[in-house]
Design a protein around this motif. Structure first.
Motif, PDB file in Angstrom:
ATOM      1  N   LEU B  24       0.858  -1.182   0.000  1.00 31.33           N
ATOM      2  CA  LEU B  24       0.000   0.000   0.000  1.00 31.33           C
ATOM      3  C   LEU B  24       0.893   1.229   0.000  1.00 31.33           C
ATOM      4  N   ALA B  25       0.683   2.098  -0.986  1.00 32.70           N
ATOM      5  CA  ALA B  25       1.530   3.286  -1.121  1.00 32.70           C
ATOM      6  C   ALA B  25       0.668   4.531  -1.136  1.00 32.70           C
ATOM      7  N   VAL B  26       1.212   5.607  -0.617  1.00 25.64           N
ATOM      8  CA  VAL B  26       0.483   6.863  -0.528  1.00 25.64           C
ATOM      9  C   VAL B  26       1.280   7.952  -1.234  1.00 25.64           C
ATOM     10  N   LEU B  27       0.568   8.898  -1.801  1.00 22.35           N
ATOM     11  CA  LEU B  27       1.207   9.981  -2.528  1.00 22.35           C
ATOM     12  C   LEU B  27       1.665  11.059  -1.548  1.00 22.35           C
ATOM     13  N   ALA B  28       2.929  11.430  -1.635  1.00 21.79           N
ATOM     14  CA  ALA B  28       3.467  12.480  -0.770  1.00 21.79           C
ATOM     15  C   ALA B  28       4.483  13.294  -1.568  1.00 21.79           C
ATOM     16  N   ALA B  29       4.695  14.508  -1.111  1.00 17.05           N
ATOM     17  CA  ALA B  29       5.625  15.402  -1.803  1.00 17.05           C
ATOM     18  C   ALA B  29       6.530  16.063  -0.771  1.00 17.05           C
ATOM     19  N   VAL B  30       7.735  16.362  -1.205  1.00 14.95           N
ATOM     20  CA  VAL B  30       8.644  17.070  -0.307  1.00 14.95           C
ATOM     21  C   VAL B  30       8.235  18.533  -0.269  1.00 14.95           C
ATOM     22  N   ARG B  31       8.007  19.017   0.916  1.00 15.43           N
ATOM     23  CA  ARG B  31       7.534  20.381   1.079  1.00 15.43           C
ATOM     24  C   ARG B  31       8.683  21.360   0.855  1.00 15.43           C
ATOM     25  N   ARG B  37       9.647  22.763   6.126  1.00 15.59           N
ATOM     26  CA  ARG B  37      10.364  22.659   4.869  1.00 15.59           C
ATOM     27  C   ARG B  37      11.172  21.362   4.821  1.00 15.59           C
ATOM     28  N   ASN B  38      11.167  20.742   3.644  1.00 16.54           N
ATOM     29  CA  ASN B  38      11.885  19.493   3.374  1.00 16.54           C
ATOM     30  C   ASN B  38      11.249  18.267   4.033  1.00 16.54           C
ATOM     31  N   ARG B  39      10.157  18.469   4.730  1.00 14.75           N
ATOM     32  CA  ARG B  39       9.410  17.336   5.252  1.00 14.75           C
ATOM     33  C   ARG B  39       8.418  16.859   4.184  1.00 14.75           C
ATOM     34  N   LEU B  40       8.050  15.585   4.248  1.00 13.62           N
ATOM     35  CA  LEU B  40       7.033  15.085   3.328  1.00 13.62           C
ATOM     36  C   LEU B  40       5.650  15.579   3.759  1.00 13.62           C
ATOM     37  N   GLU B  41       4.792  15.827   2.790  1.00 14.21           N
ATOM     38  CA  GLU B  41       3.429  16.251   3.105  1.00 14.21           C
ATOM     39  C   GLU B  41       2.457  15.614   2.132  1.00 14.21           C
ATOM     40  N   LEU B  42       1.215  15.562   2.553  1.00 12.20           N
ATOM     41  CA  LEU B  42       0.158  15.099   1.666  1.00 12.20           C
ATOM     42  C   LEU B  42      -0.208  16.231   0.715  1.00 12.20           C
ATOM     43  N   PRO B  43      -0.556  15.905  -0.524  1.00 12.60           N
ATOM     44  CA  PRO B  43      -0.941  16.978  -1.447  1.00 12.60           C
ATOM     45  C   PRO B  43      -2.250  17.627  -1.021  1.00 12.60           C
ATOM     46  N   ALA B 139       5.532  14.861  -6.623  1.00 13.99           N
ATOM     47  CA  ALA B 139       4.850  13.890  -5.767  1.00 13.99           C
ATOM     48  C   ALA B 139       5.378  12.502  -6.075  1.00 13.99           C
ATOM     49  N   GLU B 140       5.497  11.707  -5.052  1.00 13.27           N
ATOM     50  CA  GLU B 140       6.005  10.362  -5.262  1.00 13.27           C
ATOM     51  C   GLU B 140       5.228   9.383  -4.383  1.00 13.27           C
ATOM     52  N   TRP B 141       5.286   8.123  -4.794  1.00 13.24           N
ATOM     53  CA  TRP B 141       4.624   7.078  -4.014  1.00 13.24           C
ATOM     54  C   TRP B 141       5.557   6.616  -2.902  1.00 13.24           C
ATOM     55  N   VAL B 142       5.044   6.600  -1.709  1.00 16.03           N
ATOM     56  CA  VAL B 142       5.817   6.146  -0.558  1.00 16.03           C
ATOM     57  C   VAL B 142       5.026   5.033   0.119  1.00 16.03           C
ATOM     58  N   PRO B 143       5.695   3.928   0.487  1.00 10.51           N
ATOM     59  CA  PRO B 143       4.969   2.873   1.204  1.00 10.51           C
ATOM     60  C   PRO B 143       4.332   3.429   2.477  1.00 10.51           C
ATOM     61  N   ALA B 144       3.075   3.104   2.672  1.00 11.90           N
ATOM     62  CA  ALA B 144       2.345   3.645   3.820  1.00 11.90           C
ATOM     63  C   ALA B 144       2.977   3.198   5.137  1.00 11.90           C
ATOM     64  N   ASP B 145       3.457   1.964   5.184  1.00 14.64           N
ATOM     65  CA  ASP B 145       4.077   1.449   6.414  1.00 14.64           C
ATOM     66  C   ASP B 145       5.226   2.339   6.869  1.00 14.64           C
ATOM     67  N   GLU B 146       6.034   2.729   5.877  1.00 10.19           N
ATOM     68  CA  GLU B 146       7.221   3.529   6.158  1.00 10.19           C
ATOM     69  C   GLU B 146       6.848   4.827   6.887  1.00 10.19           C
ATOM     70  N   LEU B 147       5.773   5.453   6.411  1.00  7.96           N
ATOM     71  CA  LEU B 147       5.349   6.719   7.008  1.00  7.96           C
ATOM     72  C   LEU B 147       4.637   6.496   8.339  1.00  7.96           C
ATOM     73  N   LEU B 148       3.895   5.392   8.423  1.00  7.59           N
ATOM     74  CA  LEU B 148       3.177   5.128   9.672  1.00  7.59           C
ATOM     75  C   LEU B 148       4.150   4.847  10.812  1.00  7.59           C
ATOM     76  N   ASP B 149       5.269   4.211  10.475  1.00  3.14           N
ATOM     77  CA  ASP B 149       6.209   3.819  11.520  1.00  3.14           C
ATOM     78  C   ASP B 149       6.884   5.017  12.174  1.00  3.14           C
TER      79      ASP B 149
END
Lengths: 254, 254
Positions: B24-31, B37-43, B139-149
């Motif tokens: 499961l992957a979620v779309l996120a972008a580097v702010r 700044r430089n943190r990932l965020e949801l569009p 925007a890039e796909w990031v595994p949801a697990d990675e962000l949840l952890d």
DNA sequence: GCAAAAGTGTTTAGCTTACACCCATGT
DNA sequence: ACATGGGTGTAAGCTAAACACTTTTGC
């Protein structure tokens, strides 16, 4: 510090349900000002500065109904922002679902609400500021069916919000033990069954319902007391248990 | 006409899910700007004047990902307004859940997205369209697990919103046929099972899953074609059917 | 032939439903 | 005694989990 430009008026609205007279009832008030003057509306109001959404919902619930949040379940229902939903301008409304006890003696005795009629709500000044353009109206319990049947019974898009709320509470009773919140502090399994029958607008076999509820761990806990003088064998009294999620659920008939 | 005073900046945010690489992957972008700044965020972005909430969500989805709304499922997830969630001021965010196909060739080929976190795959020549907005990031796909952890992996309160989104999509797969939206136009029941296994992070018995899916009317419809060269007996190909609500549901293991 | 994935059949267990039946009280 | 609602027992039917087994391809 950079600031952001405000582009809408954010309000919270409450779909407050209870079970009265073996019917699902919702809290509504006669609107006193234009637009939609004299139409029924769901209670609500604008978000105050530095107020969180759940805070605002709790505050509105207290201001409009004098119901303490202790025995109340609050859950976000949805957000509505149709451009034409409020003729006065850009309003974004966050609707909350609230479930409050209906058979509780302290509720009917200690609040300003009456069943099926209208009563004045005293505004004794110790609460938050009155909204400038909206005067407090008398809130009353109205059977949900009555409002659902007539799409024009409610102001704004409140008919749709109510519909979403009814669907939500019906689903919640399938998968959670929240139905117990509609009961008094102590209740019989028959009381709880009447709640389910009211919300789902159906009939349930008393024997199977009893087995299902008493067989689900922590759904309800026995108090040791029993009823008397209700016209039959005395029923055991229960309090609500810890479980919030029912597994397996109590499915409603299709 | 009375007008209302605007008291907040209303924005929409997207939790866009797909299934890539059996995850499961979620779309996120580097702010690109402060704060975070430089943190990932949801569009996401602010609501435009006279724009409805679903409209704004569709517009943001198109602007940030170039994904057409035809094969996309959009659903309101929740609204967040913690006073401290955005240091820049009073922001109320309406989060939307979006499900987009992941195995579809046209999606991976025609978009500016890269698969598998920060590692580019094979689109070296075609960099994709530069997004017009000044602070737009890739925007890039990031595994949801990675962000949840990691609770600090995302800007603002996006970690909580993502958590709510993951829980919602997991529940949706139980009670609806929306899992088919993660598949390509034509898919095998094995493909669909891998979607369920990715979203639920579990394993499912292939035989029972096959019986359940093929036995539910209108869940999937046969195309008549079969696969070949996949290392086993050819599998029948299906398209998504009409049914959106599964009754009985496909329960996930506890 | 062998590995791999697709698909079918069968058994067992758990849960729901329908309903027969008993229990304990008020009148 | 009898009406009324509370509560238990039980058999039929449906569903899901586990798994033996057959099918059809590529190598």
């Amino acid at each position: 510090m950079v600031t952001v430009e405000h582009n809408a008026a954010v309000a919270v609205e409450l779909v407050v349900f209870t079970v009265l007279d073996e019917q699902l009832a919702v809290l509504a008030a006669v609107r006193q000002v234009m637009p939609f003057r004299n139409r029924l509306e769901l209670p609500g109001g604008f978000l105050l500065p530095d107020e969180d959404l759940p805070e605002a919902a709790e505050r509105e619930l207290w201001e409009k109904t004098r119901i303490e949040s202790a025995r109340v379940y609050l859950e976000q229902l949805g957000t509505y922002a149709s451009a034409d939903r409020d003729p006065r301008g850009r309003v974004v409304t966050v609707a909350y679902l609230a479930l409050v006890p209906g058979m509780s003696a302290d509720l009917t005795g200690g609040s300003a609400l009456t069943e099926g009629g209208r009563t004045h709500e005293q505004d004794d000044g110790e609460d938050g500021p009155e909204l400038p353009e909206e005067r407090a109206a008398e809130a009353e319990w109205v059977p949900a069916d009555e409002l659902l049947d007539d799409p024009d019974s409610l102001a704004f898009n409140h008919h749709r919000i109510l519909g979403d709320g009814v669907e939500r509470v019906r689903a919640r009773l399938e998968y959670s033990s929240l139905g117990t919140l509609f009961c008094a502090d102590e209740f019989t399994i028959g009381d709880l069954r009447k709640v389910y029958e009211a919300v789902w607008d159906t009939t349930i076999d008393p024997r199977n319902f009893h087995r299902k509820v008493s067989g689900t761990a922590d759904f309800v806990v026995e108090t040791g007391r029993v009823t008397s003088g209700e016209g039959g064998r005395p029923a055991r009294l229960y309090r609500l248990g810890d479980v919030t999620v029912l597994n397996p659920p109590l499915r409603r008939p299709a």
